[in-house]
Design a protein around this motif. Structure first.
Motif, PDB file in Angstrom:
ATOM      1  N   UNK A   1       0.812  -1.229   0.000  1.00 29.31           N
ATOM      2  CA  UNK A   1       0.000   0.000   0.000  1.00 29.31           C
ATOM      3  C   UNK A   1       0.847   1.281   0.000  1.00 29.31           C
ATOM      4  N   UNK A   2       1.519   1.564  -1.114  1.00 32.38           N
ATOM      5  CA  UNK A   2       2.478   2.676  -1.123  1.00 32.38           C
ATOM      6  C   UNK A   2       1.833   4.061  -1.067  1.00 32.38           C
ATOM      7  N   UNK A   3       2.680   5.054  -0.821  1.00 29.06           N
ATOM      8  CA  UNK A   3       2.256   6.456  -0.944  1.00 29.06           C
ATOM      9  C   UNK A   3       2.444   6.848  -2.407  1.00 29.06           C
ATOM     10  N   UNK A   4       1.432   7.489  -2.975  1.00 26.51           N
ATOM     11  CA  UNK A   4       1.528   7.903  -4.384  1.00 26.51           C
ATOM     12  C   UNK A   4       1.440   9.419  -4.447  1.00 26.51           C
TER      13      UNK A   4
ATOM     14  N   UNK B   1      -5.897  13.358  -2.354  1.00 22.32           N
ATOM     15  CA  UNK B   1      -5.910  14.659  -1.644  1.00 22.32           C
ATOM     16  C   UNK B   1      -5.109  15.683  -2.432  1.00 22.32           C
ATOM     17  N   UNK B   2      -5.657  16.902  -2.552  1.00 25.04           N
ATOM     18  CA  UNK B   2      -4.926  17.968  -3.223  1.00 25.04           C
ATOM     19  C   UNK B   2      -4.245  18.824  -2.163  1.00 25.04           C
ATOM     20  N   UNK B   3      -2.933  19.004  -2.299  1.00 22.08           N
ATOM     21  CA  UNK B   3      -2.213  19.809  -1.304  1.00 22.08           C
ATOM     22  C   UNK B   3      -2.397  21.285  -1.630  1.00 22.08           C
TER      23      UNK B   3
ATOM     24  N   UNK C   1       2.063  24.546   1.076  1.00 26.29           N
ATOM     25  CA  UNK C   1       3.291  23.808   1.376  1.00 26.29           C
ATOM     26  C   UNK C   1       3.132  23.058   2.698  1.00 26.29           C
ATOM     27  N   UNK C   2       2.521  23.743   3.670  1.00 31.59           N
ATOM     28  CA  UNK C   2       2.333  23.118   4.989  1.00 31.59           C
ATOM     29  C   UNK C   2       1.465  21.874   4.872  1.00 31.59           C
ATOM     30  N   UNK C   3       0.386  21.980   4.072  1.00 28.99           N
ATOM     31  CA  UNK C   3      -0.536  20.858   3.887  1.00 28.99           C
ATOM     32  C   UNK C   3       0.188  19.689   3.210  1.00 28.99           C
ATOM     33  N   UNK C   4       1.037  20.016   2.229  1.00 30.26           N
ATOM     34  CA  UNK C   4       1.791  18.986   1.514  1.00 30.26           C
ATOM     35  C   UNK C   4       2.678  18.219   2.495  1.00 30.26           C
TER      36      UNK C   4
ATOM     37  N   UNK D   1       2.017   8.659   6.039  1.00 34.54           N
ATOM     38  CA  UNK D   1       2.404   7.244   5.946  1.00 34.54           C
ATOM     39  C   UNK D   1       1.728   6.528   4.792  1.00 34.54           C
ATOM     40  N   UNK D   2       1.821   5.173   4.778  1.00 33.05           N
ATOM     41  CA  UNK D   2       1.354   4.382   3.621  1.00 33.05           C
ATOM     42  C   UNK D   2      -0.100   4.657   3.249  1.00 33.05           C
ATOM     43  N   UNK D   3      -0.392   4.392   1.967  1.00 36.37           N
ATOM     44  CA  UNK D   3      -1.785   4.461   1.513  1.00 36.37           C
ATOM     45  C   UNK D   3      -2.274   5.842   1.142  1.00 36.37           C
ATOM     46  N   UNK D   4      -1.408   6.828   1.216  1.00 37.60           N
ATOM     47  CA  UNK D   4      -1.838   8.197   0.893  1.00 37.60           C
ATOM     48  C   UNK D   4      -1.691   8.441  -0.605  1.00 37.60           C
ATOM     49  N   UNK D   5      -2.637   9.176  -1.172  1.00 36.95           N
ATOM     50  CA  UNK D   5      -2.474   9.643  -2.558  1.00 36.95           C
ATOM     51  C   UNK D   5      -2.537  11.155  -2.514  1.00 36.95           C
ATOM     52  N   UNK D   6      -1.489  11.808  -2.989  1.00 35.37           N
ATOM     53  CA  UNK D   6      -1.471  13.270  -2.917  1.00 35.37           C
ATOM     54  C   UNK D   6      -1.218  13.871  -4.297  1.00 35.37           C
ATOM     55  N   UNK D   7      -2.006  14.885  -4.621  1.00 31.20           N
ATOM     56  CA  UNK D   7      -1.830  15.622  -5.875  1.00 31.20           C
ATOM     57  C   UNK D   7      -1.237  16.975  -5.516  1.00 31.20           C
ATOM     58  N   UNK D   8      -0.193  17.375  -6.222  1.00 29.37           N
ATOM     59  CA  UNK D   8       0.401  18.658  -5.862  1.00 29.37           C
ATOM     60  C   UNK D   8       1.084  19.320  -7.050  1.00 29.37           C
ATOM     61  N   UNK D   9       1.356  20.618  -6.883  1.00 24.83           N
ATOM     62  CA  UNK D   9       2.133  21.362  -7.873  1.00 24.83           C
ATOM     63  C   UNK D   9       3.584  21.345  -7.435  1.00 24.83           C
TER      64      UNK D   9
END
Length: 978
Positions: free
Chosen positions: A322-325, A351-353, A356-359, A366-374
């Motif tokens: 269950x990686x972080x993507x 999740x959209x960051x 910077x703090x949110x990112x 930890x594992x299982x997170x999906x984050x979209x960012x610039x």
């Protein structure tokens, strides 16, 4: 094999079955499976499904087993797509049910298929499997069952059909099946239309243009399949090995809302290949630092979806825990676009960051997170020295979109600092520069390539044509310098340089309202003649925000076309600019409006400066009017806005007012030649193709005078010749549509008009619904229609009703007995085609009689006069049907029921008893026929029951009751539908 065996069964269907058997599928003929079903209406093989559920879930109780089977068999949904999505969800994510396994009642998950161990599932290939319901009987050529579930339907067409019709006819048949037997397609995952020489895959609801070839049998190679494999062999080797089929179903299908409806999408071969190559590299790299790489898939070929498919599969692989993507882009619009793609496709919680703090917070979850960012979010924290390390984990996968752009700046370095052990995967729509070592250094080597030329060849994108216009308005640096030197000759060189830097920029010249006015007038004319007739829209790219507003003002002044400006707002903008500032929501609404068909929204032009040049998908956009110096990747990306496929769109067009051709050469020059082959084509490059297509269409009339209209029409009498001619004409008119109204099309205009006229008249004569010019480009259509009108030829778009006296009048106009006979033959044929469902007994016998007459005429057994007499008799018989029904004491609707019973019950000699039976059955039907009864299973069930009861009381043989009931129900649906 004899020539009589050259048909779809031997050449296509059997070949497919043999290939599937070689892959370990069990083969059973459809009839043999009737013992595994209670009725022919059942589409699931229940016994096999029950065995599979017990095998894969040995703990399940009998009560729960029955519940699961019931929930699979009877899906509660309001539409086919909803039912299909619900089943797919249960198949992939398993079904939850409560059961006590010794520690109290808890939710347990029930597998229908074991995706991890494909070989332990039951794979069955079945040919000619009959399914009957109230709407009729269907018999798909091949169905593939996995654990008793019908997951794939394959429709085979004969390779002897016209090449352009093979897949089209297969898809049409599959759509008809979906309409007639919806329940079968609740479970369907993949549809195939094949003729062996052509083979394409699609999903439920898809039209022919959305089916795609499967050209790569990854992980095998084409050479491994057999010598000279056909497209069908390659598709079968790519999709149907057990592990591939289950992989596609589990990881490569998404349901995406588009314009208010759900569309089911199956990965194309290049998406499947790229994702699995990436996974392979990730799992088997000798060094974790070498897990990454670059996927270059040309723009418009579904890059965002490839990222979704890869993310889905990374999540599912057990070894990756269950990686972080992390999905990184460098532009807000791309960030939104990819986030929305992930959300639309049901990807769990991206999740959209927002900062910077949110990112930082998200990355430390930890594992299982999906984050979209610039990438810009990786800014240095001013108060600290350098960027902090956020995670040491190797189990982080960073997918970077358009990876050639900002990836080499300090922001990219911060990203690497934050996640030093992550795997970096670059996705790009344009290839890597020949000189560029940094992309390779940052990500690694190419994982997969899908070039511009391949995308056009596959129909994933359309070719882009380039046209330079108004060359006298191009800005030439030398002439600008000369002008400037003359104008400011009394100033010193130093002053001249200062003035030039400040005021005489290229931008100032390009932005001059006088110049823009001339361009706008030209754009309007170009749009009206080239783009608008086919219902497409346009994008204008201006050099500055101010120039974009000037364009807008002049469009409003000089035309009635609706246009909108989409530019970034500046705090210090004057009122003139502020008027065009848009909030995020307003901008979104404008883009949504622009994407709609012209019939729904007349917004025709969007005018931009920097926005919407990348990551912007509007398939309805056919032309980009370019008035800005764009270079390298930016230029290649911008022009690709026009390459998305759309109904009747055969090409995209770049109209260059700036003179970017010099940059274009440079842009293409920085890439390896084989990577960018086919990026742009000059309109002139279509001329040789036009010439050969013109010749192909004209050759049909080589041996007849062009003014001998009757002779030309008679050449098109045989159906196969008509089909061949129709294909040639469509290709010719497609080429003409690309070139018109360019003068280079002039030499072919008269022939286009001539061919269009003959085609329309053949349509009228031979009652051929498909021969219609509505499928040609609008420009070609207008031209032909105008010509038909101008030459005073009455083109009858709808065939004349054979039962009306107009038909007799039409016959009188026919000059020769042969023309009269041709008119009558095709009119009778058309009438049979239209009415056969209303009265199958009468019209089937007429059809057989017609075929017999034609055969006898060909064998010279009847004279033309005898043939005409026979035809007249048949027409009379059709006209007398109403009178006959009254003579027997029936209404027009009842008479076909009587004829059906008379034909099917030959032992019943008492005609009065048959008439009585007809009245009882039709009265029963009318009594039951409530509003929309044809959609209500309970009503149809009761109706069938009553019909059977009446038939059992007659001399109807037992083995005929089921079939005759169905035929009478079919008649009821035609005559008593409400």
């Amino acid at each position: 094999m004899t020539t009589s065996e050259w048909n779809e069964k031997t050449l296509v269907e059997n070949r497919f079955i043999i290939q599937l058997k070689e892959m370990g599928y069990e083969h059973i003929h459809g009839l043999a499976l009737d013992s595994e079903r209670e009725t022919q209406g059942e589409v699931i093989l229940k016994g096999r499904l029950i065995n599979a559920i017990q095998k894969l879930n040995p703990w399940i109780s009998e009560n729960n087993l029955n519940k699961i089977v019931r929930s699979v068999t009877y899906i509660q949904a309001t539409s086919l797509m909803e039912a299909n999505q619900q089943f797919h969800e249960n198949l992939i994510n398993m079904i939850s049910i409560q059961q006590d396994l010794g520690k109290g009642k808890k939710n347990q998950t029930v597998k229908l298929i074991d995706f991890e161990r494909p070989e332990i599932n039951d794979f069955l290939v079945v040919d000619q499997f009959t399914i009957s319901n109230a709407r009729g009987t269907i018999r798909p050529d091949i169905i593939i069952f996995v654990n008793g579930l019908p997951l794939t339907v394959i429709e085979c067409k004969s390779p002897t059909l016209s090449p352009d019709e093979q897949i089209g006819q297969g898809v049409k048949q599959l759509l008809r099946y979906q309409d007639q037997c919806e329940q079968l397609f609740h479970f369907n995952q993949i549809l195939i239309a094949t003729s062996n020489d052509r083979a394409k895959a699609g999903t439920i609801g898809a039209r022919v243009q959305h089916y795609g070839e499967w050209k790569d049998p990854y992980p095998r190679t084409v050479a491994e399949i057999r010598d000279n494999p056909t497209p069908q062999d390659i598709l079968a080797a790519g999709i149907f090995p057990k592990e591939n089929l289950l992989d596609l179903i589990q990881n490569f299908i998404v349901y995406e809302p588009v314009e208010g409806r759900i569309i089911k999408k199956l990965a194309r071969y290049q998406q499947y290949r790229a994702v699995n190559k990436a996974i392979n590299r990730i799992l088997h790299a000798e060094d974790s630092r070498h897990r990454g790489g670059v996927v270059w898939h040309t723009q418009g070929s579904g890059k965002s979806l490839t990222m979704v498919f890869l993310a889905v599969k990374l999540r599912r692989i057990k070894e990756l825990k269950n990686p972080t993507i992390v999905v990184v882009t460098d532009r807000k619009d791309l960030d939104d676009q990819i986030t929305n793609t992930f959300r639309r496709c049901g990807f769990p919680n991206p999740q959209q960051a927002a900062s910077v703090a949110k990112l930082k917070d998200i990355l430390q979850q930890g594992p299982g997170t999906t984050v979209m960012t610039l990438v810009q979010k990786f800014q240095e924290d001013a108060e600290k020295n350098g960027y902090p390390e956020l995670t040491k984990s190797e189990n982080v996968f960073v997918m970077v979109d358009e990876s050639h752009r900002t990836q080499y700046s300090g922001l990219a370095m911060n990203m690497r600092t934050a996640m030093p052990n992550a795997c970096y995967l670059g996705f790009t729509g344009t290839p890597i520069d020949k000189e560029d070592k940094s992309t390779i250094r940052t990500f690694g080597t190419y994982i997969d390539k899908y070039t511009i030329e391949q995308a056009v060849e596959d129909g994933a994108t359309v070719p882009i044509f380039y046209e330079a216009r108004m060359v006298d308005l191009h800005v030439q640096g030398d002439s600008l310098d000369d002008l400037f030197d003359r104008k400011f000759r009394e100033y010193s060189d130093e002053d001249k340089e200062r003035i030039k830097k400040r005021y005489a920029t290229e931008e100032a010249l390009i932005s001059s309202p006088k110049r823009i006015k001339r361009i706008v007038l030209d754009m309007i004319e170009h749009y009206e003649t080239h783009i608008k007739p086919n219902g497409f829209k346009a994008q204008v790219v201006a050099v500055t925000r101010e120039a974009a507003v000037t364009y807008k003002e002049l469009f409003d002044e000089l035309s009635d076309y609706e246009s909108k400006v989409i530019i970034s707002g500046g705090h210090n903008d004057e009122e003139r600019m502020r008027r065009h500032h848009l909030t995020k929501d307003e901008e979104k609404r404008v883009i949504e409006r622009f994407k709609k068909p012209m019939s729904e929204d007349s917004l025709s032009f969007i005018i931009v400066c920097d926005k919407l040049l990348t990551g912007f998908d509007a398939p309805i956009e056919q032309v980009m009017y370019l008035d800005k110096p764009l270079k390298e990747h930016n230029l290649l990306q911008a022009i690709a806005r026009t390459n998305r496929t759309y109904d009747k769109k055969t090409y995209g067009l770049i109209v260059d007012y700036y003179g970017v051709s010099r940059f274009l050469e440079q842009a293409l020059g920085i890439f390896a030649e084989h990577d960018i082959k086919g990026a742009l084509q000059s309109v002139d490059s279509e001329i040789p193709r036009l010439q050969s297509r013109h010749r192909r269409a004209m050759r049909f009339f080589d041996y007849v005078r062009k003014d001998d209209l009757e002779g030309c029409i008679q050449i098109l009498e045989p159906e196969d010749v008509r089909n061949e001619f129709d294909t040639a004409f469509k290709k010719f008119s497609e080429s003409m549509d690309m070139i018109l109204p360019n003068p280079k099309a002039s030499p072919y205009l008269e022939d286009l008009k001539f061919l269009g006229k003959v085609r329309q008249l053949a349509k009228s004569r031979y009652r051929e619904d498909s021969l219609d010019i509505s499928d040609c480009g609008q420009k070609v259509k207008e031209l032909i229609e105008e010509y038909l009108f101008a030459t005073n030829i009455e083109v009858i778009h709808e065939p004349i009703d054979i039962l009306s006296n107009k038909f007799d009048k039409r016959l009188e106009e026919a000059t020769s007995p042969e023309a009269k006979a041709a008119e009558m033959e095709h009119a009778i044929r058309h009438e049979i085609k239209v009415k056969i469902d209303e009265n199958p007994v009468l019209y089937t016998s007429l059809k057989e009689r017609l075929e017999e007459l034609i055969k006898r005429r060909k064998d010279r057994q009847v004279t033309i006069e005898e043939l005409l007499a026979e035809y007249r008799e048949m027409v009379q018989e059709m006209r007398n049907t109403a009178q006959k029904s009254q003579e027997h004491g029936f209404t027009r609707e009842q008479y076909p029921f009587f004829q059906m019973l008379e034909q099917q019950l030959p032992d019943e000699e008492d005609k009065e008893a048959l008439k009585e039976l007809t009245h009882i059955i039709t009265e029963d039907i009318q009594e039951q026929a409530v509003i929309e009864w044809t959609e209500k299973e309970d009503v149809k069930r009761e109706m069938r029951k009553r019909i059977k009861r009446q038939l059992r009381a007659t001399k109807c043989p037992k083995d005929k009751i089921e079939g005759l009931t169905q035929q009478l129900m079919d008649l009821a649906e035609v005559h008593y539908k409400k």
